[in-house]
Design a protein around this motif. Structure first.
Motif, PDB file in Angstrom:
ATOM      1  N   ARG A  94       0.876  -1.232   0.184  1.00 45.23           N
ATOM      2  CA  ARG A  94      -0.345   0.166   0.050  1.00 45.23           C
ATOM      3  C   ARG A  94       1.058   0.923   0.162  1.00 45.23           C
ATOM      4  O   ARG A  94       2.447   1.476   0.510  1.00 45.23           O
ATOM      5  CB  ARG A  94      -0.814  -0.295   1.444  1.00 45.23           C
ATOM      6  CG  ARG A  94       0.151  -0.131   3.072  1.00 45.23           C
ATOM      7  CD  ARG A  94      -1.079   0.011   3.631  1.00 45.23           C
ATOM      8  NE  ARG A  94      -1.954  -0.880   3.793  1.00 45.23           N
ATOM      9  CZ  ARG A  94      -2.939  -1.625   4.304  1.00 45.23           C
ATOM     10  NH1 ARG A  94      -4.037  -0.608   4.724  1.00 45.23           N
ATOM     11  NH2 ARG A  94      -3.070  -2.877   5.188  1.00 45.23           N
ATOM     12  N   GLN A 117      -3.610   5.477  -0.583  1.00 44.13           N
ATOM     13  CA  GLN A 117      -4.648   5.319   0.504  1.00 44.13           C
ATOM     14  C   GLN A 117      -4.320   6.996   1.598  1.00 44.13           C
ATOM     15  O   GLN A 117      -3.306   6.965   1.922  1.00 44.13           O
ATOM     16  CB  GLN A 117      -4.711   4.601   1.430  1.00 44.13           C
ATOM     17  CG  GLN A 117      -5.246   3.179   1.206  1.00 44.13           C
ATOM     18  CD  GLN A 117      -4.891   2.072   2.103  1.00 44.13           C
ATOM     19  OE1 GLN A 117      -4.023   1.266   2.191  1.00 44.13           O
ATOM     20  NE2 GLN A 117      -5.768   0.787   1.543  1.00 44.13           N
ATOM     21  N   ILE A 157      -8.816   5.504   4.654  1.00 41.54           N
ATOM     22  CA  ILE A 157      -8.578   4.421   5.716  1.00 41.54           C
ATOM     23  C   ILE A 157      -8.648   5.259   7.108  1.00 41.54           C
ATOM     24  O   ILE A 157      -8.241   6.500   6.925  1.00 41.54           O
ATOM     25  CB  ILE A 157      -7.257   4.279   5.360  1.00 41.54           C
ATOM     26  CG1 ILE A 157      -6.918   3.203   5.747  1.00 41.54           C
ATOM     27  CG2 ILE A 157      -5.955   5.562   5.480  1.00 41.54           C
ATOM     28  CD1 ILE A 157      -5.063   2.911   5.861  1.00 41.54           C
TER      29      ILE A 157
END
Length: 313
Positions: A94, A117, A157
């Motif tokens: 990520r 994110q 997130i």
């Protein structure tokens, strides 16, 4: 050298320089087990530094790499991706952006196949302000920005712990530098990624500041340090360091500049006069001086003038 020959030589040098490809030579530096930082110039945005003034980072979790911030351009993101691949064989899991400012996410184009994110407010800010950021960075950075488009994080997130068999990264939400400031802590390694809440040897940027919330956030970071939650701090701008130096510098600056603006506004000092005032010696050698000092005054001093006249914010 005769004048004509000198002119031809200067043209040849300029042509050779123009022909050189623009490339970021990114050098990851290991700061703790599984933690690498790619340090940006401790300067203001410029073509000379490719607008590379941010510290980006990546963390090996044993199950995948977490990348933190992606730099000011597509070209930076591509070089960052190469540097990560050359350093660790783990796949990238990520990409996190710690706030909405452009050098935190303008490299996202290079990470199109990886989840990108940020906190929900940060994603909304990226979407709202991305085009204006792009216009400004193209003006400041020139060809370094070629083919770069504002590419906001694709996923919101929530604050949480990202835990694997070998590592636990704690994602926490604070505010003050922006309305949504994500910080990342690895307690076992003793590392704090403080984003724009902490500046080191550099004048803080303040376009989205809430000064009271920012000072409260610094107190929180300091408390976490006293509790032993972190030892090394990675600011987004300025040298990586141990302990409280960056927190203390940032707090000192924020208290000084807000106090100064309040006092001068109550005295009726004009902005043009205030812009001519020198900063105290302890701040004078910091990077981005006096540019950031003047930007802060231009944005925020009219607010303090209205307050002094009883007009509120």
């Amino acid at each position: 050298m005769k004048r004509a020959a000198l002119a031809l030589w200067l043209l040849a040098v300029a042509g050779a320089a123009a022909a050189q490809p623009l490339r970021y030579e990114l050098q990851p530096r290991r700061i703790a087990d599984g933690h690498w930082v790619i340090e940006g110039a401790v300067e203001d945005f410029s073509r000379a530094n490719g607008c590379n003034i941010i510290n980006t980072a990546f963390v090996s979790t044993g199950e995948g790499v977490v990348v933190i911030n992606t730099g000011p351009s597509k070209r930076y993101g591509q070089a960052q991706r190469e540097a990560v691949a050359a350093t660790t064989r783990e796949p990238v899991q990520r990409v996190l952006s710690l706030n909405l400012h452009p050098d935190y996410f303008f490299g996202h184009q290079a990470w199109a196949d990886v989840p990108t994110q940020a906190l929900a407010g940060t994603v909304a800010g990226m979407r709202a302000e991305g085009p204006a950021y792009a216009d400004n960075l193209y003006r400041l950075c020139g060809d370094w920005m070629r083919d770069t488009e504002a590419t906001p994080a694709r996923e919101a997130i929530a604050p949480q712990a990202l835990a694997t068999a070998t590592r636990r990264l704690e994602l926490r939400r604070l505010s003050g530098h922006t309305a949504d400031d994500l910080v990342v802590i690895d307690r076992a390694a003793g590392v704090l990624y403080a984003g724009g809440l902490v500046f080191s040897e550099r004048v803080p940027t303040t376009p989205h500041a809430d000064f009271e919330a920012w000072l409260a956030a610094l107190d929180t970071l300091q408390r976490w340090h006293a509790e032993g939650q972190w030892r090394v701090v990675v600011p987004s701008h300025g040298p990586v360091h141990e302990g409280l130096r960056g927190i203390e510098q940032t707090r000192d600056w924020l208290r000084w500049i807000t106090g100064l603006m309040r006092e001068r506004a109550e005295r009726g000092v004009d902005l043009s006069e205030l812009l001519r005032e020198p900063v105290p010696a302890r701040f004078a050698a910091w990077a981005a001086q006096p540019a950031e000092w003047h930007r802060t005054l231009a944005q925020w001093y009219p607010v303090y003038e209205r307050r002094a006249l009883g007009g509120g914010r």
